[in-house]
Design an enzyme around this catalytic site. Structure first.
Site, PDB file in Angstrom:
ATOM      1  CG  HIS A  18      -3.098  -0.913   1.254  1.00 12.76           C
ATOM      2  ND1 HIS A  18      -2.743  -0.849   2.583  1.00 12.76           N
ATOM      3  CD2 HIS A  18      -3.770   0.240   0.996  1.00 12.76           C
ATOM      4  CE1 HIS A  18      -3.163   0.305   3.098  1.00 12.76           C
ATOM      5  NE2 HIS A  18      -3.802   0.979   2.153  1.00 12.76           N
ATOM      6  CE  LYS A  42      -5.262   8.786   6.642  1.00 11.72           C
ATOM      7  NZ  LYS A  42      -4.983   7.652   5.746  1.00 11.72           N
ATOM      8  NE  ARG A  96     -11.381   1.483   3.022  1.00 12.09           N
ATOM      9  CZ  ARG A  96     -10.586   2.072   3.901  1.00 12.09           C
ATOM     10  NH1 ARG A  96      -9.844   1.331   4.696  1.00 12.09           N
ATOM     11  NH2 ARG A  96     -10.527   3.376   4.001  1.00 12.09           N
TER      12      ARG A  96
HETATM   13  O1  PNS Z   1      -3.778   6.392   2.175  1.00 12.99           O
HETATM   14  P1  PNS Z   1      -4.180   7.838   2.207  1.00 12.99           P
HETATM   15  O2  PNS Z   1      -3.743   8.483   3.527  1.00 12.99           O
HETATM   16  O3  PNS Z   1      -5.643   8.058   1.942  1.00 12.99           O
HETATM   17  O4  PNS Z   1      -3.342   8.546   1.037  1.00 12.99           O
HETATM   18  C1  PNS Z   1      -3.467   9.919   0.818  1.00 12.99           C
HETATM   19  C2  PNS Z   1      -2.369  10.445  -0.130  1.00 12.99           C
HETATM   20  C3  PNS Z   1      -0.986  10.200   0.458  1.00 12.99           C
HETATM   21  C4  PNS Z   1      -2.493   9.744  -1.476  1.00 12.99           C
HETATM   22  C5  PNS Z   1      -2.676  11.962  -0.283  1.00 12.99           C
HETATM   23  O5  PNS Z   1      -2.677  12.593   0.977  1.00 12.99           O
HETATM   24  C6  PNS Z   1      -1.672  12.656  -1.204  1.00 12.99           C
HETATM   25  O6  PNS Z   1      -1.800  12.583  -2.411  1.00 12.99           O
HETATM   26  N1  PNS Z   1      -0.676  13.322  -0.608  1.00 12.99           N
HETATM   27  C7  PNS Z   1       0.306  14.081  -1.335  1.00 12.99           C
HETATM   28  C8  PNS Z   1      -0.010  15.570  -1.267  1.00 12.99           C
HETATM   29  C9  PNS Z   1      -1.041  15.958  -2.317  1.00 12.99           C
HETATM   30  O7  PNS Z   1      -0.883  15.740  -3.497  1.00 12.99           O
HETATM   31  N2  PNS Z   1      -2.124  16.579  -1.850  1.00 12.99           N
HETATM   32  C10 PNS Z   1      -3.208  17.060  -2.682  1.00 12.99           C
HETATM   33  C11 PNS Z   1      -4.384  16.093  -2.610  1.00 12.99           C
HETATM   34  S1  PNS Z   1      -5.754  16.667  -3.547  1.00 12.99           S
END
Ligand code: PNS
Length: 169
Positions: A18, A42, A96
């Site tokens: 990150h 998650k 990745r």
């Molecule tokens: O590090 P991650 O777990 O891959 O991050 C995922 C994250 C937090 C960016 C994603 O789950 C997110 O955007 N969550 C907020 C809710 C949202 O907007 N959901 C619609 C996704 S299309």
């Protein structure tokens, strides 16, 4: 107009992968908002406050000219709403392996449907961080493996502390 980008993620916990994306993003944008969010699919190991604190601590170690361009914020709800509220034009995500692609492709496409002018910009992970994933860092630490090549010493200490808390609970 200044280019504001959001780098969202669970950061559970923040890794050197990150941090690599953060440093490289700072070469491209004027302002970077690291958005610590909730991934509904998650269960997180660290609370949102702990995750945000770890990101803040890690960013504090960047050179001062870089640090000034970064903000760290927790958010809940939809990423596109947060991006609109922050007047961000771009979402940054790290890629990745090929295995990341499908998930990232779908998320970028859905976000674009929800907010047409918001672009997702992908940065390929650097070769020295390709393999780092928060999920494996936690698994390795839980099984007494050494995670010092994957996270900062401060994050490593936090993981140890959390595992100790878990073991006495
Ligand atoms: O590090 P991650 O777990 O891959 O991050 C995922 C994250 C937090 C960016 C994603 O789950 C997110 O955007 N969550 C907020 C809710 C949202 O907007 N959901 C619609 C996704 S299309």
């Amino acid at each position: 107009m200044s280019h504001i980008a959001i780098y969202p993620g669970s950061f559970d916990p923040i890794t050197l992968g990150h941090l690599d994306i953060i440093q490289r993003s700072l070469e491209l944008v004027d302002e970077l908002i690291i958005a610590v969010g909730v991934n509904p699919s998650k269960t997180s190991f660290f609370s949102i406050d702990e995750r945000t604190e770890m990101v803040r601590e890690s960013v504090a170690a960047l050179p001062s000219d870089k640090r000034e361009a970064v903000r760290v914020e927790a958010f809940d709800g939809l990423l596109v709403h947060f991006a609109q509220q922050k007047k961000a034009q771009t979402i940054i995500r790290g890629l990745r392996a090929v295995s990341d692609f499908e998930y990232e492709f779908q998320m970028a496409a859905m976000n674009r449907k929800l907010h047409a002018s918001l672009e997702t910009l992908f940065l390929m992970a650097s070769d020295h961080t390709q393999f780092i994933a928060s999920r494996y860092v936690k698994e390795i630490a839980r099984m007494q493996g050494d995670v010092s090549q994957f996270v900062t010493p401060a994050v490593q200490a936090r993981i140890q502390g959390k595992l100790q808390e878990e073991s006495v609970a």
